[in-house]
Design a protein around this motif. Structure first.
Motif, short mmCIF file in Angstrom:
data_model
loop_
_atom_site.label_atom_id
_atom_site.label_comp_id
_atom_site.label_asym_id
_atom_site.label_seq_id
_atom_site.Cartn_x
_atom_site.Cartn_y
_atom_site.Cartn_z
N ILE A 39 0.84 -1.20 0.00
CA ILE A 39 0.00 0.00 0.00
C ILE A 39 0.87 1.25 0.00
O ILE A 39 0.60 2.21 -0.73
CB ILE A 39 -0.97 -0.01 1.20
N LEU A 40 1.92 1.25 0.81
CA LEU A 40 2.84 2.39 0.84
C LEU A 40 3.51 2.60 -0.52
O LEU A 40 3.68 3.75 -0.97
CB LEU A 40 3.90 2.21 1.93
N GLU A 41 3.90 1.51 -1.17
CA GLU A 41 4.53 1.62 -2.48
C GLU A 41 3.55 2.19 -3.50
O GLU A 41 3.92 3.04 -4.32
CB GLU A 41 5.05 0.26 -2.94
N ILE A 42 2.30 1.77 -3.45
CA ILE A 42 1.28 2.30 -4.35
C ILE A 42 1.06 3.79 -4.07
O ILE A 42 0.97 4.61 -4.99
CB ILE A 42 -0.04 1.51 -4.21
N MET A 43 1.01 4.15 -2.79
CA MET A 43 0.82 5.55 -2.42
C MET A 43 1.99 6.40 -2.95
O MET A 43 1.78 7.49 -3.50
CB MET A 43 0.70 5.70 -0.91
N GLY A 44 3.21 5.90 -2.79
CA GLY A 44 4.38 6.61 -3.30
C GLY A 44 4.32 6.80 -4.81
O GLY A 44 4.63 7.87 -5.33
N SER B 203 8.36 9.80 7.81
CA SER B 203 7.28 10.16 8.73
C SER B 203 6.02 10.60 7.99
O SER B 203 6.07 11.10 6.86
CB SER B 203 7.72 11.27 9.68
N MET B 204 4.92 10.43 8.66
CA MET B 204 3.62 10.85 8.11
C MET B 204 3.62 12.35 7.83
O MET B 204 3.02 12.80 6.86
CB MET B 204 2.52 10.48 9.12
N GLY B 205 4.29 13.10 8.66
CA GLY B 205 4.37 14.55 8.47
C GLY B 205 5.05 14.93 7.17
O GLY B 205 4.65 15.89 6.50
N ASN C 24 0.03 21.23 -4.42
CA ASN C 24 -1.19 22.04 -4.50
C ASN C 24 -2.28 21.58 -3.55
O ASN C 24 -3.39 21.27 -3.96
CB ASN C 24 -1.71 22.14 -5.94
N ASN C 25 -1.95 21.51 -2.28
CA ASN C 25 -2.91 21.24 -1.20
C ASN C 25 -3.56 19.87 -1.26
O ASN C 25 -4.70 19.70 -0.80
CB ASN C 25 -3.98 22.33 -1.15
N MET C 26 -2.86 18.87 -1.76
CA MET C 26 -3.40 17.51 -1.78
C MET C 26 -3.41 16.88 -0.38
O MET C 26 -3.95 15.80 -0.20
CB MET C 26 -2.61 16.62 -2.74
N ASP C 27 -2.82 17.57 0.60
CA ASP C 27 -2.81 17.03 1.97
C ASP C 27 -4.21 16.90 2.54
O ASP C 27 -4.45 16.11 3.45
CB ASP C 27 -1.91 17.86 2.89
N GLU C 28 -5.16 17.63 2.00
CA GLU C 28 -6.55 17.50 2.46
C GLU C 28 -7.10 16.10 2.19
O GLU C 28 -8.04 15.66 2.85
CB GLU C 28 -7.43 18.57 1.83
N ASP C 29 -6.50 15.39 1.25
CA ASP C 29 -6.90 14.01 0.98
C ASP C 29 -6.67 13.11 2.19
O ASP C 29 -7.30 12.06 2.33
CB ASP C 29 -6.15 13.43 -0.23
N LEU C 30 -5.77 13.50 3.09
CA LEU C 30 -5.51 12.72 4.30
C LEU C 30 -6.75 12.64 5.19
O LEU C 30 -6.87 11.73 6.00
CB LEU C 30 -4.33 13.30 5.08
N ALA D 144 -9.72 6.57 7.14
CA ALA D 144 -10.62 6.01 8.16
C ALA D 144 -11.93 6.78 8.31
O ALA D 144 -12.59 6.69 9.33
CB ALA D 144 -9.91 5.91 9.51
N ARG D 145 -12.30 7.53 7.28
CA ARG D 145 -13.54 8.31 7.35
C ARG D 145 -14.76 7.41 7.41
O ARG D 145 -15.66 7.62 8.20
CB ARG D 145 -13.62 9.25 6.14
#
Length: 106
Positions: A15-20, A59-61, A71-77, A81-82
């Protein structure tokens, strides 16, 4: 004190590799260089390379900083777990075990 080693399960590593890979594709789609994204995120180019490889040691940060630099994709975080389907089912099971509601007024 020695640093504890975290065990990353194979599916989580995948999953981490896919996210990267998805982060890298987002950068390329925006036609942004690694140097520019690393500078915007306040990290080194080598750290950005680790993010794009899905390294579990980053790190997650830092992942959040890179997503923000794209361009503010951090809002996807906020999607993490929503929709906790399992948690809701467990909660519902717990609510249906014969517990009574408290008396009114108390």
């Amino acid at each position: 004190m020695p640093k504890k080693s975290v065990v990353i399960m194979p599916r989580t590593r995948e999953i981490l590799e896919i996210m990267g890979e998805q982060i890298k594709l987002a950068r390329l789609r925006r036609n942004l260089s690694m140097d520019l994204v690393a500078e915007r995120a306040g990290i080194s180019r080598a750290t950005l390379w680790s993010v794009e490889k899905g390294s579990p040691s980053v790190s997650m940060g830092i992942y959040a900083a890179v997503l923000h630099a794209l361009n503010n994709m951090d809002e996807d975080l906020l999607m993490i777990a929503r929709d906790d389907e399992l948690g809701r089912k467990l909660q519902d099971l717990n609510l249906m075990t014969g517990k009574r509601a408290g008396k009114k007024g108390k």
